[in-house]
Design a protein around this motif. Structure first.
Motif, mmCIF file in Angstrom:
data_model
loop_
_atom_site.group_PDB
_atom_site.id
_atom_site.type_symbol
_atom_site.label_atom_id
_atom_site.label_comp_id
_atom_site.label_asym_id
_atom_site.label_seq_id
_atom_site.Cartn_x
_atom_site.Cartn_y
_atom_site.Cartn_z
ATOM 1 N N PHE A 110 -23.399 -0.649 -49.420
ATOM 2 C CA PHE A 110 -22.783 -2.062 -48.505
ATOM 3 C C PHE A 110 -22.811 -2.630 -47.121
ATOM 4 N N ILE A 111 -23.139 -3.136 -47.275
ATOM 5 C CA ILE A 111 -23.078 -3.839 -45.733
ATOM 6 C C ILE A 111 -21.908 -4.787 -45.271
ATOM 7 N N PHE A 112 -21.760 -4.041 -44.528
ATOM 8 C CA PHE A 112 -20.438 -4.630 -43.555
ATOM 9 C C PHE A 112 -19.972 -5.381 -42.395
ATOM 10 N N SER A 113 -19.846 -6.767 -42.471
ATOM 11 C CA SER A 113 -20.242 -7.257 -41.496
ATOM 12 C C SER A 113 -18.834 -6.805 -40.197
ATOM 13 N N SER A 114 -19.615 -6.075 -39.152
ATOM 14 C CA SER A 114 -18.309 -5.471 -38.371
ATOM 15 C C SER A 114 -18.629 -6.669 -37.317
ATOM 16 N N SER A 115 -18.327 -6.149 -35.587
ATOM 17 C CA SER A 115 -18.182 -6.985 -34.629
ATOM 18 C C SER A 115 -17.986 -5.913 -33.139
ATOM 19 N N CYS A 116 -19.408 -6.984 -32.228
ATOM 20 C CA CYS A 116 -19.551 -6.674 -30.924
ATOM 21 C C CYS A 116 -18.375 -6.000 -30.555
ATOM 22 N N SER A 117 -17.249 -7.062 -30.758
ATOM 23 C CA SER A 117 -15.839 -6.828 -30.457
ATOM 24 C C SER A 117 -14.842 -5.469 -30.144
ATOM 25 N N ALA A 118 -15.703 -4.872 -31.142
ATOM 26 C CA ALA A 118 -15.020 -3.143 -31.481
ATOM 27 C C ALA A 118 -15.502 -2.733 -29.882
ATOM 28 N N TYR A 119 -16.050 -2.576 -29.369
ATOM 29 C CA TYR A 119 -16.560 -2.023 -27.789
ATOM 30 C C TYR A 119 -15.516 -2.839 -27.005
ATOM 31 N N GLY A 120 -14.874 -3.837 -27.367
ATOM 32 C CA GLY A 120 -13.434 -4.008 -25.612
ATOM 33 C C GLY A 120 -13.904 -4.571 -24.742
ATOM 34 N N LEU A 121 -13.071 -4.091 -23.686
ATOM 35 C CA LEU A 121 -13.378 -4.061 -22.324
ATOM 36 C C LEU A 121 -14.508 -3.762 -21.746
ATOM 37 N N ASN A 122 -15.279 -3.372 -20.575
ATOM 38 C CA ASN A 122 -16.330 -2.216 -21.108
ATOM 39 C C ASN A 122 -17.417 -2.238 -20.144
ATOM 40 N N GLU A 123 -17.556 -2.376 -18.596
ATOM 41 C CA GLU A 123 -18.119 -2.348 -17.627
ATOM 42 C C GLU A 123 -19.601 -2.222 -18.029
ATOM 43 N N ASP A 124 -19.841 -0.892 -19.025
ATOM 44 C CA ASP A 124 -21.626 -0.402 -18.897
ATOM 45 C C ASP A 124 -22.159 -1.202 -19.994
ATOM 46 N N MET A 211 -28.475 -13.503 -37.487
ATOM 47 C CA MET A 211 -26.864 -12.284 -37.968
ATOM 48 C C MET A 211 -27.262 -12.681 -39.905
ATOM 49 N N ALA A 212 -28.057 -13.675 -39.881
ATOM 50 C CA ALA A 212 -28.645 -13.935 -41.633
ATOM 51 C C ALA A 212 -29.281 -12.976 -42.137
ATOM 52 N N ASP A 213 -29.972 -13.425 -40.859
ATOM 53 C CA ASP A 213 -31.981 -11.932 -41.377
ATOM 54 C C ASP A 213 -31.200 -10.645 -41.657
ATOM 55 N N ALA A 214 -30.418 -10.132 -40.652
ATOM 56 C CA ALA A 214 -29.950 -8.855 -40.632
ATOM 57 C C ALA A 214 -30.085 -8.366 -41.254
ATOM 58 N N PHE A 215 -29.102 -9.421 -42.901
ATOM 59 C CA PHE A 215 -28.308 -8.431 -43.375
ATOM 60 C C PHE A 215 -29.621 -8.787 -44.415
ATOM 61 N N VAL A 216 -30.819 -9.935 -44.721
ATOM 62 C CA VAL A 216 -31.748 -9.315 -45.614
ATOM 63 C C VAL A 216 -32.455 -8.668 -45.340
ATOM 64 N N ARG A 217 -32.665 -7.811 -43.965
ATOM 65 C CA ARG A 217 -33.608 -7.019 -43.625
ATOM 66 C C ARG A 217 -32.770 -5.625 -43.895
ATOM 67 N N CYS A 218 -31.571 -5.184 -44.264
ATOM 68 C CA CYS A 218 -30.814 -4.262 -43.973
ATOM 69 C C CYS A 218 -30.729 -4.204 -46.347
ATOM 70 N N LEU A 219 -30.992 -5.128 -46.604
ATOM 71 C CA LEU A 219 -31.142 -5.044 -47.904
ATOM 72 C C LEU A 219 -32.826 -4.841 -48.358
ATOM 73 N N LYS A 220 -33.621 -5.197 -47.452
ATOM 74 C CA LYS A 220 -35.035 -4.724 -47.710
ATOM 75 C C LYS A 220 -35.317 -3.727 -47.214
ATOM 76 N N ALA A 221 -34.603 -2.617 -46.379
ATOM 77 C CA ALA A 221 -34.976 -1.570 -46.037
ATOM 78 C C ALA A 221 -34.873 -0.398 -47.255
ATOM 79 N N SER A 222 -35.158 0.762 -47.043
ATOM 80 C CA SER A 222 -35.152 1.657 -47.612
ATOM 81 C C SER A 222 -33.351 1.946 -47.575
ATOM 82 N N LYS A 223 -33.578 3.287 -48.594
ATOM 83 C CA LYS A 223 -31.634 3.540 -48.454
ATOM 84 C C LYS A 223 -31.700 4.226 -47.214
#
Length: 339
Positions: A110-124, A211-223
């Motif tokens: 199950f490959i979930f499309s999340s977001s870097c916006s999870a990090y919000g306001l961050n100076e580091d 972004m699409a290529d990352a999903f393909v890579r995760c499908l091809k990777a071993s579990k």
């Protein structure tokens, strides 16, 4: 491998669908069909197409599939803030429901499309281990989904959480409400690269094809390579201040200039992201950089003789289009289509 792809008619979904079919995956596409494919005439279709709200998916819809690529949902911060409760229902509760159904019938990935916006306001510079600070209903729905998905992990069911950077680039279902696409569209249609903030906020950027290529890579990777893991998707060279994006656009588009609407307005979504993990563990590396992406978008848009009316058309702006569907009476307040 048979892949169940939610949101296959969307901005990213149309690009991912093409790549999956090129890689000889069998694809079942599932999409509610809110938005028209409004930019390119060619249309690629999956072997099977299910026109359905993700809230209504059943086990029967999923039988025979080996993996889920889950893109569908309310797609950005402004939409999410209209009705946070509805955003929670569609983006979070429906995601977990879909994952549980998938696990129950033996789907392995199950490959979930999340977001870097999870990090919000961050100076580091943040990594996958950094503290999350989501600022919006949209980002919070992604974080909540991640936290519940990882709990479903076992030797048979492998959830993968992809925290995608801010996407840009050309797609058959083009969006002009994304920062790079929007600024280029503004430059072409008005001669002004219009910033609504002071431009000092950092954004990690990711081309839609990468972004699409990352999903393909995760499908091809071993579990074992992906099971229960979080990956930031992007490149370390893709971190840019918004003002830097505008400056690059001004350099490439003739007769355009930067216009800052409010120099006192600071965007509270600002973060720089480290993307080493996905390269070190999966060998994933982006192919696009911002300069090439700007050229791609500019070349595609200038051929359309982009006018202000074209740039402003609701078909390219998710929030504007949903509001139009509501006003027209095509969908109910819960965003379901009327019978």
């Amino acid at each position: 491998m048979k892949v169940f792809l939610t949101g296959h008619l969307g901005y990213v979904g149309t690009v991912l669908l093409e790549k999956l079919l090129a890689e000889n995956f069998e694809v079942v596409g599932c999409d509610i069909g809110y938005y028209p494919q409004s930019f390119e005439d060619t249309e690629i279709v999956p072997q099977n197409f299910l026109k359905k709200d993700i809230r209504d998916i059943t086990k029967e819809d999923l039988y025979g599939c080996n993996a889920i690529c889950h893109l569908a949902g309310l797609s950005n911060d402004p939409i999410g803030e209209i009705n946070p409760k509805l955003t929670n229902e569609i983006n979070y509760l429906s995601t977990i429901r879909l994952a549980k159904l998938s696990k129950e019938i033996g789907i392995e990935r199950f490959i979930f499309s999340s977001s870097c916006s999870a990090y919000g306001l961050n100076e580091d510079i943040v990594t996958e281990q950094s503290q999350l600070a989501p600022q919006t209903a949209y980002a919070k729905s992604k974080v909540n989904s991640e936290q519940e998905l990882v709990k479903l992990r076992d030797i048979n069911f492998a959830p993968v959480m992809l925290r995608n950077a801010t996407v840009y680039g050309i797609s058959p279902n083009l969006r002009l409400d994304l920062v790079v696409n929007n600024l280029i569209g503004s430059a072409l249609s008005t001669g002004k690269i219009k910033l609504n903030s002071d431009g000092t906020a950092w954004r990690p950027l990711l081309h839609v094809e990468d972004m699409a290529d990352a999903f393909v890579r995760c499908l091809k990777a071993s579990k074992n390579e992906v099971n229960g893991k979080f990956f930031n998707v992007g490149s370390n060279q893709g971190n840019h201040k918004v003002i830097e994006i505008a400056e690059k656009i001004a350099q490439k588009i003739p007769n355009s200039e930067i216009e800052i609407a409010n120099k006192d307005n600071k965007d509270n979504r600002s973060y720089k992201v480290n993307f080493d993990k996905i390269y070190e563990e999966l060998g994933f590396k982006t192919k696009w950089n911002l300069d090439d992406g700007i050229k791609q978008i500019y070349d595609a848009m200038k051929d359309k003789c982009l006018s202000l009316e074209y740039f402003s058309d609701k078909s390219f702006h998710r929030l504007k289009y949903l509001k139009w569907l509501l006003e027209k009476g095509t969908i109910n307040q819960d965003l379901r289509f009327k019978n």
